[in-house]
Scaffold this motif. Structure first.
Motif, PDB file in Angstrom:
ATOM      1  N   PRO A   1       0.804  -1.232   0.000  1.00 19.18           N
ATOM      2  CA  PRO A   1       0.000   0.000   0.000  1.00 19.18           C
ATOM      3  C   PRO A   1       0.833   1.276   0.000  1.00 19.18           C
ATOM      4  O   PRO A   1       0.483   2.244  -0.680  1.00 19.18           O
ATOM      5  N   ARG A   2       1.947   1.293   0.727  1.00 18.13           N
ATOM      6  CA  ARG A   2       2.782   2.502   0.778  1.00 18.13           C
ATOM      7  C   ARG A   2       3.357   2.831  -0.587  1.00 18.13           C
ATOM      8  O   ARG A   2       3.360   3.998  -1.011  1.00 18.13           O
ATOM      9  N   ILE A   3       3.837   1.811  -1.304  1.00 18.33           N
ATOM     10  CA  ILE A   3       4.395   2.025  -2.641  1.00 18.33           C
ATOM     11  C   ILE A   3       3.332   2.559  -3.591  1.00 18.33           C
ATOM     12  O   ILE A   3       3.569   3.502  -4.363  1.00 18.33           O
ATOM     13  N   ILE A   4       2.144   1.979  -3.528  1.00 18.01           N
ATOM     14  CA  ILE A   4       1.057   2.412  -4.413  1.00 18.01           C
ATOM     15  C   ILE A   4       0.655   3.853  -4.095  1.00 18.01           C
ATOM     16  O   ILE A   4       0.449   4.675  -5.000  1.00 18.01           O
ATOM     17  N   ARG A   5       0.564   4.161  -2.805  1.00 21.31           N
ATOM     18  CA  ARG A   5       0.165   5.511  -2.399  1.00 21.31           C
ATOM     19  C   ARG A   5       1.172   6.548  -2.890  1.00 21.31           C
ATOM     20  O   ARG A   5       0.798   7.609  -3.397  1.00 21.31           O
ATOM     21  N   GLU A   6       2.449   6.222  -2.768  1.00 22.74           N
ATOM     22  CA  GLU A   6       3.474   7.158  -3.214  1.00 22.74           C
ATOM     23  C   GLU A   6       3.518   7.271  -4.737  1.00 22.74           C
ATOM     24  O   GLU A   6       3.847   8.327  -5.275  1.00 22.74           O
TER      25      GLU A   6
ATOM     26  N   GLY B   1       0.086   9.103  -5.708  1.00 16.94           N
ATOM     27  CA  GLY B   1      -0.056  10.393  -5.020  1.00 16.94           C
ATOM     28  C   GLY B   1      -1.426  10.622  -4.433  1.00 16.94           C
ATOM     29  O   GLY B   1      -1.851  11.775  -4.283  1.00 16.94           O
ATOM     30  N   LYS B   2      -2.134   9.552  -4.083  1.00 12.33           N
ATOM     31  CA  LYS B   2      -3.478   9.685  -3.503  1.00 12.33           C
ATOM     32  C   LYS B   2      -3.633   8.719  -2.335  1.00 12.33           C
ATOM     33  O   LYS B   2      -2.960   7.686  -2.280  1.00 12.33           O
ATOM     34  N   ASP B   3      -4.535   9.080  -1.415  1.00 11.50           N
ATOM     35  CA  ASP B   3      -4.853   8.171  -0.320  1.00 11.50           C
ATOM     36  C   ASP B   3      -5.647   6.983  -0.859  1.00 11.50           C
ATOM     37  O   ASP B   3      -6.442   7.121  -1.802  1.00 11.50           O
ATOM     38  N   LEU B   4      -5.456   5.828  -0.264  1.00 12.20           N
ATOM     39  CA  LEU B   4      -6.114   4.611  -0.720  1.00 12.20           C
ATOM     40  C   LEU B   4      -7.432   4.395   0.024  1.00 12.20           C
ATOM     41  O   LEU B   4      -7.600   4.855   1.161  1.00 12.20           O
ATOM     42  N   PRO B   5      -8.386   3.698  -0.588  1.00 11.25           N
ATOM     43  CA  PRO B   5      -9.681   3.453   0.071  1.00 11.25           C
ATOM     44  C   PRO B   5      -9.513   2.644   1.352  1.00 11.25           C
ATOM     45  O   PRO B   5      -8.541   1.899   1.517  1.00 11.25           O
ATOM     46  N   LYS B   6     -10.457   2.748   2.257  1.00  7.74           N
ATOM     47  CA  LYS B   6     -10.439   1.998   3.493  1.00  7.74           C
ATOM     48  C   LYS B   6     -10.517   0.494   3.194  1.00  7.74           C
ATOM     49  O   LYS B   6     -11.313   0.061   2.369  1.00  7.74           O
ATOM     50  N   GLY B   7      -9.672  -0.269   3.852  1.00 15.90           N
ATOM     51  CA  GLY B   7      -9.678  -1.714   3.644  1.00 15.90           C
ATOM     52  C   GLY B   7      -9.002  -2.152   2.367  1.00 15.90           C
ATOM     53  O   GLY B   7      -9.117  -3.316   1.965  1.00 15.90           O
ATOM     54  N   PHE B   8      -8.261  -1.242   1.731  1.00 15.95           N
ATOM     55  CA  PHE B   8      -7.588  -1.548   0.468  1.00 15.95           C
ATOM     56  C   PHE B   8      -6.695  -2.772   0.614  1.00 15.95           C
ATOM     57  O   PHE B   8      -5.951  -2.916   1.569  1.00 15.95           O
ATOM     58  N   GLN B   9      -6.808  -3.693  -0.323  1.00 17.74           N
ATOM     59  CA  GLN B   9      -6.036  -4.934  -0.406  1.00 17.74           C
ATOM     60  C   GLN B   9      -6.432  -5.985   0.630  1.00 17.74           C
ATOM     61  O   GLN B   9      -5.768  -7.005   0.754  1.00 17.74           O
TER      62      GLN B   9
END
Length: 280
Positions: free
Chosen positions: A231-236, A239-247
């Motif tokens: 999730p951290r790599i995807i977020r960076e 450049g956006k916050d990920l949905p709740k419960g992502f993955q």
């Protein structure tokens, strides 16, 4: 002052003689629930109060799925070589040897054939305790040989994935296992032999991008982390916050990548029912 003086002198245990509870007797779930290890084992390693699925390995899955825990292990002595002469803080062969001694495993997957509710089945199960369940040449080869056994004897194949992805110490050799196992699964599909993929916590990286998502049915345990990159790599990257419960398994199911989620306590029964439906 009698309140502060113990009149009953019947039990006198010196501090040095007092014993603590042995390690590993209780398990605390992330939500704070406490469960006795015996009760946890009898409940398929699922906390009865909050349904938390504890991470387990091939030993426990084989106990849960094979009738009377009876099975024949395939390629049990296969171990990793060092084709790239990899060395970071210590040589790769030394790390393999140390992990084998600590875990009691030869590599990050075990495969076996046995009966599940009196039905023949081949099961390959990954162990996260062996270098993060990473996929190297041995993992790919053992899975390929387990599929070959299913093809030869025409019996269903179950893959239980639990991995951090490809093993960096084997570089390209590790990535080649994605293609090799996928090609073997194509042969299984052509022969119309059932393949069920069970994704457990966590299933990530090259494993997700290959055999873990190629089942006739892709199923998962509740709350499992399932994805390719973290999730951290995807977020960076985006450049956006990920949905709740992502993955989470539930999020992946809602977005069409899983067929259903199964509680480990009913896993054996549901797998048997599923295979019976496929046979009919």
């Amino acid at each position: 002052m009698a309140w502060f003086n113990r009149k009953d002198k019947g039990i006198q245990t010196p501090t040095t003689a007092k014993k603590e509870a042995p390690d590993g007797l209780w398990y605390k779930t992330p939500s704070g629930k406490i469960v006795h290890m015996r009760e946890l084992k009898n409940n398929s390693y699922v906390s009865p109060e909050d349904d938390y699925h504890v991470r387990i390995g091939s030993k426990e899955y084989f106990e849960i799925l094979f009738d009377n825990n009876e099975f024949e292990e395939l390629d049990a002595e296969m171990t990793s070589a060092d084709p790239l002469k990899f060395s970071d803080t210590k040589p790769y062969p030394a790390r393999i040897a140390a992990t084998q001694e600590k875990s009691g495993l030869k590599d990050a997957v075990r495969s076996a054939v046995g009966k599940m509710h009196n039905k023949d089945i081949v099961i390959a199960c990954m162990d996260f305790g062996f270098i993060g369940g990473s996929m190297g040449s041995v993992v790919g080869e053992k899975i390929a040989r387990a599929i070959d056994y299913s093809l030869k004897h025409k019996i269903p194949f179950l893959m239980i994935s639990k991995s951090g992805g490809a093993r960096m110490m084997e570089a390209g050799f590790s990535l080649m296992q994605m293609a090799k196992t996928s090609a073997k699964l194509a042969l299984l599909s052509e022969a119309k032999i059932p393949y069920i993929s069970l994704l457990t916590d966590p299933t990530t990286g090259g494993v997700t991008a290959s055999y873990a998502m190629l089942g006739d049915f892709n199923i998962a345990e509740p709350g499992s982390l399932i994805g390719f990159a973290g999730p951290r790599i995807i977020r960076e990257t985006i450049g956006k916050d990920l949905p709740k419960g992502f993955q989470s398994a539930e999020f992946v199911l809602d977005h069409g990548f899983l067929d259903f989620i199964v509680d480990r306590r009913s896993l054996k029964r549901k797998l048997t029912t599923l295979l019976e439906l496929l046979e009919n």
